[in-house]
Design a protein around this motif. Structure first.
Motif, PDB file in Angstrom:
ATOM      1  N   LYS A  26     -69.472  84.933  28.216  1.00 40.55           N
ATOM      2  CA  LYS A  26     -70.319  84.656  27.050  1.00 40.55           C
ATOM      3  C   LYS A  26     -69.489  84.698  25.773  1.00 40.55           C
ATOM      4  CE  LYS A  26     -75.242  85.352  26.396  1.00 40.55           C
ATOM      5  NZ  LYS A  26     -76.408  86.172  26.787  1.00 40.55           N
ATOM      6  N   TYR A  28     -68.727  81.721  23.794  1.00 38.00           N
ATOM      7  CA  TYR A  28     -68.909  80.283  23.614  1.00 38.00           C
ATOM      8  C   TYR A  28     -68.035  79.705  22.507  1.00 38.00           C
ATOM      9  CZ  TYR A  28     -73.128  81.665  26.174  1.00 38.00           C
ATOM     10  OH  TYR A  28     -73.989  82.216  27.083  1.00 38.00           O
ATOM     11  N   GLU A 205     -77.919  79.959  22.257  1.00 32.75           N
ATOM     12  CA  GLU A 205     -77.625  81.275  21.683  1.00 32.75           C
ATOM     13  C   GLU A 205     -78.209  81.400  20.277  1.00 32.75           C
ATOM     14  OE1 GLU A 205     -73.657  83.969  21.628  1.00 32.75           O
ATOM     15  OE2 GLU A 205     -73.545  82.126  20.441  1.00 32.75           O
ATOM     16  N   LYS A 209     -81.068  84.277  19.284  1.00 32.66           N
ATOM     17  CA  LYS A 209     -80.721  85.302  18.290  1.00 32.66           C
ATOM     18  C   LYS A 209     -81.888  85.599  17.356  1.00 32.66           C
ATOM     19  CE  LYS A 209     -75.682  85.035  17.892  1.00 32.66           C
ATOM     20  NZ  LYS A 209     -74.541  84.638  17.022  1.00 32.66           N
TER      21      LYS A 209
END
Length: 464
Positions: A26, A28, A205, A209
């Protein structure tokens, strides 16, 4: 050809590192940087040249490059395409197809009609058709059915807004252009898939968030999956690689993340060392310039006289260079005097009389290298990398004869080595090809018309 091979091997090696170490992590933003940098890096490295320190050889090597000899008959002009012509036609056709598809996708997006609005400082194009949300460059495109009470689902909006803010379209355009011109590199297609998938991870993502429920967000994506349109250059909200997206949404950061990042960086340095062009500091260039000049054969001599001279006397113009223990194995330093030897003629009664082809009798000029045969010999000598040559203790000499044809356009074709050592043959051909890169010869002429002409160059390496 060597550059193409280095590009394919370099890009494949760096992509393998991504799939093995980084794909499931994770990280990215780091992955985006790694993917874009590694593909551009692998394409650029083969064109970079660096100088290395000279290495001391373990034994003494002497190399002789003999003058090019025009000993083969002029061949008939052939109208048919050779293999190189066909390869260029195939390459150009496939490249054109990819470019047409790329341009078509771009024009299809630009021709879309609808109402343009500003929504939370973002450009939105609302179409009357049921257009599934997607983004390109600085605009979000979606159908009017997604605008409910003048509002867009915040999860869809944040997803597409993330693509715009992070300039993902730039990455896609670069990779599409590379794909169009280097489609022969299989790794480019895997790079494209990995880059676009990573873009979706970044956009997902950004949505999560903001504390949206993961299950609800995944259900929203599944509801949109049935709408499928693809303009190649775009980022669609219903990007169909849903399985990987859903897995990554629930993945936690690994404790090995930092270690994997650290490991991936040295791989770039290793790739640089493997695929960069290497030249050797010191006397390579000066050695090429200090070769003793050989007398050029008169370009106006008739081929009949030349053929007779070759058969009777087999004159050899040679430049001999010696590599001592204090010099690198691939440096060519002048040593001793130029030797010009003629074989002693046998009894005239037993001499074999040359048979002169009618084509040779009517030829007025032979093919000429720009700057003369000395220039060609010096270039081959300076480009020959003797450090690649290994030999047994009992082996005293290696020799190869390179035969080639200068066609009617002044291009060198049909390069073939004839020697017992494959490595020596390959390096001789490599040096010869480099010496003829982007070089146009003055072709041979027959009755005032340019024609193909066969030639030969001999290279000898002796070990002491």
């Amino acid at each position: 050809m060597m550059i193409i091979l280095k590009i394919i091997l370099g890009s494949s090696m760096l992509l393998a590192v991504y799939y093995v170490l980084l794909q499931k992590e994770k990280i990215y933003r780091f992955n985006r940087f790694y993917l874009m940098f590694s593909i551009l890096f692998s394409y650029a490295v083969p064109f970079i040249s660096i100088q290395s320190e000279n290495l001391k050889p373990s034994n003494r090597i002497q190399t002789t490059v003999e003058t090019t000899q025009q000993v083969l008959d002029i061949t008939k002009v052939q109208e048919n395409f050779n293999l190189i012509n066909w390869l260029w036609i195939i390459y150009g056709t496939i490249t054109l197809i990819f470019l047409i598809k790329l341009i078509h996708s771009f024009l299809a997006i630009k021709k879309m009609k609808g109402k343009r609005i500003k929504y939370h400082n973002q450009n939105i194009l609302i179409t009357k058709e049921h257009t599934s949300p997607f983004s390109f460059w600085n605009t979000i495109y979606l159908g009017e059915n997604y605008l409910i009470d003048s509002k867009i689902d915040p999860r869809i909006f944040l997803h597409e807004k993330s693509h715009l803010e992070q300039k993902h379209s730039v990455d896609v355009i670069i990779i599409e252009i590379l794909k169009a011109f280097t489609w022969f590199n299989p790794s480019i297609f895997f790079y494209r898939k990995a880059i676009i998938t990573n873009h979706e991870f970044l956009a997902d993502e950004s949505v999560l968030k903001n504390d949206f429920n993961i299950k609800d967000y995944q259900n929203l994506i599944l509801d949109e999956i049935i709408l499928n349109q693809n303009y190649n250059l775009t980022h669609t909200f219903n990007f169909n690689n849903t399985k990987k997206r859903f897995i990554m949404m629930n993945t936690k950061k690994s404790k090995m993340t930092i270690i994997k990042k650290v490991i991936s960086i040295p791989v770039l340095l290793i790739a640089f060392g493997l695929f960069v062009q290497k030249t050797y500091a010191g006397n390579v260039e000066s050695a090429a310039k200090t070769f003793p000049e050989m007398p050029e054969k008169d370009s106006e001599n008739k081929a009949e006289n030349f053929a007779e001279e070759h058969i009777k006397s087999s004159a050899k113009d040679s430049s001999t260079v010696e590599k001592t223990k204090d010099n690198p194995a691939n440096n060519f330093l002048p040593s001793g005097k130029m030797s010009l030897e003629k074989e002693k003629s046998t009894d005239k009664s037993s001499e074999i009389q040359p048979k002169i082809d009618s084509n040779l009798q009517s030829t007025t000029t032979v093919a000429e290298y720009p700057g003369g045969q000395n220039e060609l010999r010096n270039k081959v000598a300076s480009l020959f990398d003797a450090s690649k040559i290994t030999h047994g203790k009992e082996q005293k000499m290696m020799k190869t004869d390179i035969t080639y044809t200068v066609d009617e356009n002044g291009r060198v074709t049909n390069i073939n080595p004839a020697g017992n050592n494959k490595t020596f043959n390959d390096e001789a051909v490599s040096a010869f090809k480099k010496a003829n890169e982007n070089v146009v010869w003055k072709p041979a002429e027959k009755d005032g018309k340019a024609v193909p002409y066969g030639m030969k160059m001999s290279l000898t390496m002796s070990f002491e």
